[in-house]
Scaffold this active site. Sequence first.
Site, mmCIF file in Angstrom:
data_model
loop_
_atom_site.group_PDB
_atom_site.id
_atom_site.type_symbol
_atom_site.label_atom_id
_atom_site.label_comp_id
_atom_site.label_asym_id
_atom_site.label_seq_id
_atom_site.Cartn_x
_atom_site.Cartn_y
_atom_site.Cartn_z
ATOM 1 N N GLU B 60 81.429 56.566 7.842
ATOM 2 C CA GLU B 60 81.789 57.897 8.350
ATOM 3 C C GLU B 60 83.288 58.153 8.312
ATOM 4 O O GLU B 60 83.725 59.271 8.033
ATOM 5 C CB GLU B 60 81.254 58.101 9.762
ATOM 6 N N HIS B 129 71.221 59.319 19.831
ATOM 7 C CA HIS B 129 70.958 60.263 18.733
ATOM 8 C C HIS B 129 70.705 61.686 19.230
ATOM 9 O O HIS B 129 70.081 62.477 18.518
ATOM 10 C CB HIS B 129 69.726 59.825 17.931
HETATM 11 C C1 LIG Z 1 76.898 54.883 11.948
HETATM 12 C C2 LIG Z 1 75.568 55.334 11.457
HETATM 13 N N1 LIG Z 1 75.473 56.096 10.337
HETATM 14 C C3 LIG Z 1 74.273 56.504 9.875
HETATM 15 C C4 LIG Z 1 73.116 56.173 10.535
HETATM 16 C C5 LIG Z 1 71.759 56.648 10.004
HETATM 17 N N2 LIG Z 1 70.997 55.474 9.521
HETATM 18 C C6 LIG Z 1 70.041 54.868 10.252
HETATM 19 S S1 LIG Z 1 69.421 53.523 9.494
HETATM 20 C C7 LIG Z 1 70.433 53.723 8.168
HETATM 21 C C8 LIG Z 1 70.381 52.751 7.021
HETATM 22 C C9 LIG Z 1 70.852 51.390 7.444
HETATM 23 O O1 LIG Z 1 70.784 50.536 6.339
HETATM 24 P P1 LIG Z 1 70.871 48.975 6.540
HETATM 25 O O2 LIG Z 1 72.096 48.650 7.327
HETATM 26 O O3 LIG Z 1 70.736 48.339 5.196
HETATM 27 O O4 LIG Z 1 69.628 48.582 7.452
HETATM 28 P P2 LIG Z 1 68.081 48.769 7.069
HETATM 29 O O5 LIG Z 1 67.688 50.165 7.449
HETATM 30 O O6 LIG Z 1 67.937 48.512 5.609
HETATM 31 O O7 LIG Z 1 67.351 47.752 7.904
HETATM 32 C C10 LIG Z 1 71.246 54.840 8.319
HETATM 33 C C11 LIG Z 1 72.240 55.316 7.330
HETATM 34 C C12 LIG Z 1 73.241 55.413 11.725
HETATM 35 N N3 LIG Z 1 72.153 55.099 12.446
HETATM 36 N N4 LIG Z 1 74.456 55.002 12.146
#
Ligand SMILES: Cc1ncc(C[n+]2csc(CCOP(=O)(O)OP(=O)(O)O)c2C)c(N)n1
Lengths: 331, 331, 326, 326
Positions: B60, B129
Amino acid sequence: MSVITYGEAIRQAYQEEMRRDRNVFLMGEDVGRWGSLYRSSKGLLDEFGREQVKDAPISEAAIAGCGVGSALMGMRPIVEIMYIDFITIAMDQIVNHAAKWHQLSNGKVKLPIVFKTQGGAGRRNSSQHSQSLENWFVGVPGLIVVMPSTPYDVKGLLKSAVRNDNPVVFVEHKSLYSDKGEVPESEYLIPLGQADVKRAGEDVTIVATSWMVGFALKAAETLEADGVSCEVIDPRTLWPLDKETIIRSVKKTGLCLVVTEAPAEGGWSGEASSVIHEHCFRDLKKPVKRHCSIRTGIPYGPVLERQVVPNVESIVEAVQELVTQGSLIAV
Amino acid sequence: MSVITYGEAIRQAYQEEMRRDRNVFLMGEDVGRWGSLYRSSKGLLDEFGREQVKDAPISEAAIAGCGVGSALMGMRPIVEIMYIDFITIAMDQIVNHAAKWHQLSNGKVKLPIVFKTQGGAGRRNSSQHSQSLENWFVGVPGLIVVMPSTPYDVKGLLKSAVRNDNPVVFVEHKSLYSDKGEVPESEYLIPLGQADVKRAGEDVTIVATSWMVGFALKAAETLEADGVSCEVIDPRTLWPLDKETIIRSVKKTGLCLVVTEAPAEGGWSGEASSVIHEHCFRDLKKPVKRHCSIRTGIPYGPVLERQVVPNVESIVEAVQELVTQGSLIAV
Amino acid sequence: MSEIRLQGLYEEMLLLRHFDQLSMQLKLKDLIYSGYHPYEGQEAVAVGFCGALEKDDVLLSTHRPHCHAVAKGCTLEAVLTEMMGRVTGCSGGLGGGMQYLDPDHCFYCGSVVGSNLPIATGIGMAIKQQDLDRVCMCIFGDGASNTGSFHEALNLAAIWKLPIVFVCENNQFAEAMPVREFVACERIAMRARGYGLEEITVDGNDVEATRRVAQELIECTRRGKGPFLVEALTYRLRGHYVGDPEKTYRSREQVDMWRQKEPLTRARTKLLQAGVDAAELDAMEQAIENRLDALREWALQQAFPTLEQAVDHVYIPLAKGERTCP
Amino acid sequence: MSEIRLQGLYEEMLLLRHFDQLSMQLKLKDLIYSGYHPYEGQEAVAVGFCGALEKDDVLLSTHRPHCHAVAKGCTLEAVLTEMMGRVTGCSGGLGGGMQYLDPDHCFYCGSVVGSNLPIATGIGMAIKQQDLDRVCMCIFGDGASNTGSFHEALNLAAIWKLPIVFVCENNQFAEAMPVREFVACERIAMRARGYGLEEITVDGNDVEATRRVAQELIECTRRGKGPFLVEALTYRLRGHYVGDPEKTYRSREQVDMWRQKEPLTRARTKLLQAGVDAAELDAMEQAIENRLDALREWALQQAFPTLEQAVDHVYIPLAKGERTCP
Ligand SMILES: Cc1ncc(C[n+]2csc(CCOP(=O)(O)OP(=O)(O)O)c2C)c(N)n1
Ligand SMILES: Cc1ncc(C[n+]2csc(CCOP(=O)(O)OP(=O)(O)O)c2C)c(N)n1
Ligand SMILES: [Mg+2]
Ligand SMILES: [Mg+2]
């Protein structure tokens, strides 16, 4: 009583609390070697060592998160963010985690963290080092927000903040560190959530915060000479707010000026003004007046930055306008 | 007129602006492949390609800074922060840079950036959220803050935000994306800084924002049946505020309720209430009443999150209390 | 280090697999309210790493936490009913499926990606300073490795030599973002060098491997050799959430290809080759299904928190008894 | 690539050295108001890197920007009077010594450590997308390499292959924090691996080396081979700011040791060995001193901005002419 500076009062608060409880520790950029930017932790590294005085890298998000994690484990971190302008980098940890975990644990988890920083103008630091962002935290459930204006207050309130089990955002002011004031030799605490009547008066109530309190008091002296008696109230804690003390005063005077360094729009002055109107509507002779900084980035240099911020003269004028019969802000 | 959803209205605004000006581009997490979380950019990647629709990593701070840099170079970024709760990570770029560079360049540098995000409760997302943090930005000189409540408004305001040369914080509401409403087939803009009287009335003015506007309108219907005529005003832009429209209404009704999803303390309701008191003091029969969420983290689940936030019933009650003779909030 | 018994690990993975399926059913019935993030295909990471911790070791998890939580020792009851928003949940039903705290089992998760890493540094620092015989494990995804929080936390943990095992669960995607495209380095483990740490990668679909590496790293961390960063390579077989338009970012073929390598089949095959009786494994699975059926019935009976409970504990009221100014 | 002439580079460094000294004098006279961050000892970085850019290449600098700015081409007048808060400064005297913008010379600096890196990604992205024959250089310190902004920006720049040269000016300290203690890896360049970039380090006190590397990297970046991360090893000979209690974090000996290696002496020695006439160099220096004396006099005559100027341009007033709702 001994006369010490605001900075020294902070140092004494650290020292007393760190001696009292080894779980209390200070963490931040150059709080150790330098004794922090304004020397408010000078000498503490020598006395307490790296266990209780930790220099941290330029990683505000990690420092804040480190505060959350260590508090979770029973420690009592004092996390210093050098300038409130940089707290912008630590907001996620403070707002999404520190403020919410107590409730998310149904009260099981306690996070006794003091997020200590300093804000405001007066040191010729320009717009990225002089902001007044305290109201952001007032809007976040789970946080306590403190803003001390004198050596006496900063010591007593900091000690209470360290002992409190809530996350506390503690906002000092960069222009106050060298201010001198009387402080008791013996230990004392000032309860959080308690406003202080800095000067008693009959005609007008002035609610002022932080750096503005001193200006308001000087203005009150000038006005006294003109036969206007001002009561000056420093809320000291912005949340939870000691409404009683403020309301009692306004019910008496019927006129109120709120003075903040933050610009009016979106700042804490709106909160104060609303609370007063809500509770003193029938007692007010006129609407509460907000006297705040011009809505601008703080300009550089010694002269301009004081011109965009309320000062003694402008406060005197604002009060005079308030006491002048019939004068009402036009639409 | 055609009836479309709030989400579709956003999509159309993107599409029209990106076609009109190739310098306009959308950047954020999954705005491309997914067409963003609530599908408000669905299909745009196919039409505009990666030059104008950029999926960005979970960074971000970098995304926001990328907005600043690209705007500096003459592009017109729309930076999407998926949830306003994550804007906590982008605050430094928005507050210390985007908001300040125009002034720091004495007007030479223009930063036409739209920081687009969505906030609030209603989607059962719990406390990390569902926050309402919009007032943070109202307190920052240099930023414009927009909060649309209908499909018609979100389209017209988003197009104006994209064309405006100031950084604009554009806060949508997660519970509104599937709301339907009439939108003209032909192109239109809604000026920033202009409030909208969503319903005309005589007895009470209700100033409501975002998700709360719809509740206020429903409450107004119920109250109409009880013989209470409410005028419902949506400021649409929180800063700069269209004070005239609000003041005109309150001078007419003499009673005002401000409804926000953000808790009262530290939120925008205090700003609104203060402005109204400052300008309508003599016209007000009673102090402006703030009706806001309970000061708590938003609890999980469909039932509780709606209980802590103002709803139709609670707004009706608040208005009834306001119109009831003599009832005044006690100290 | 305790001997590694594949059959036991397989049983744990089976439990997680079925628990994940049960949760998914409940999500489809709208009995879980927040976005539900399936775990299918990653069980060898949760079992291998989270399952290797002692009760008072601390685990920090993510927005995809339910299997981490169970492997750590949180009860199925508390985890499931938290997702269902019932008062018997870890956070009393106030947090939901992406953010809950279970202090009794030293488990904490949150829904802001990357934000658990900075918190881990504080836990590690407290453990070190209080000289406790505990370690902190922080598990996060490939996407989280792009956050500033990741970088600041790893540097802080490394310069202070904190007892933390950072586990990057690389399931190849962050929502719709393929790791290849959004993480600049070939392997996330390569980021270790930037913190003076060694590069450690493990096959995240081989539960014996994950458990072995986990035991070693936890052991070394207990002996003060931490921190460590390890990348576990696995694959998310389901969508990011229930309803994810997967075709926008990956092909059926790719998913099928990875399904061949999924950890449960692999473990089962190996067990059968080793002469374990298939019937025995089927019975094991049956027992788990029965257990989860009972859990489901029980969970549906649990109450929701009241409004009073929901708005309680927002903060600790200021003690009136506090000593006031002299 | 243009041929490297040591004498010319030496002259540029001399200018910066004397400009820094002049500024320090003005700071001691309290004619510069914000914290002043001396640059002595690092001149080979500013001249080598910032000086290698073309006029329309973009440079993003830090809270210690004055020499970067001059090397980039900002006028001495604009930079000095900005520090002095005069209306003739880059930012009309509203920014002060740590934050000013000079769009005409594509120079931008700010006082929040690390925050210039994310901004660089946007500039690089725009350059690439608009297919301009320009590059972006972003210079920052060793301390900045610990910020989340550093990590997020480098990853973004790398996955999008942006035309940016990231220059880490490692002067061994972040305020009172020695790099050895606060940056977890041995050399900051090692962090490049985490972004799929090569490790590049250069002796930041050898102006020919810094200029050579700068030219190569800028050239490669123009040809679309960016981004690059290069670490320039140098040493801050003065305190972090005027009044810095240096003894709290470093010894006189250490400073003296590094003074032996400072870039101007090194360049001068080499020039003399190459047969350049000492008198010629002294004359060169004298000319610079005269020029700066004149500058000083001129600067002191300049006006301060008015309150009206100070509060102007906070935002662009909304056009009343905007088409309103149908
Ligand atoms: C700071 C932040 N940005 C965006 C999000 C929205 N979001 C939720 S899960 C996710 C993907 C996370 O990917 P990863 O770290 O690979 O974990 P996975 O979902 O694959 O277990 C995103 C972008 C968030 N929760 N927090
Ligand atoms: C985000 C942030 N945190 C802290 C500071 C205070 N500060 C100003 S300069 C500085 C040290 C920066 O060190 P480095 O990046 O190495 O640059 P140098 O001063 O050595 O040129 C710090 C901590 C800041 N300006 N911004
Ligand atoms: Mg992933
Ligand atoms: Mg440095």
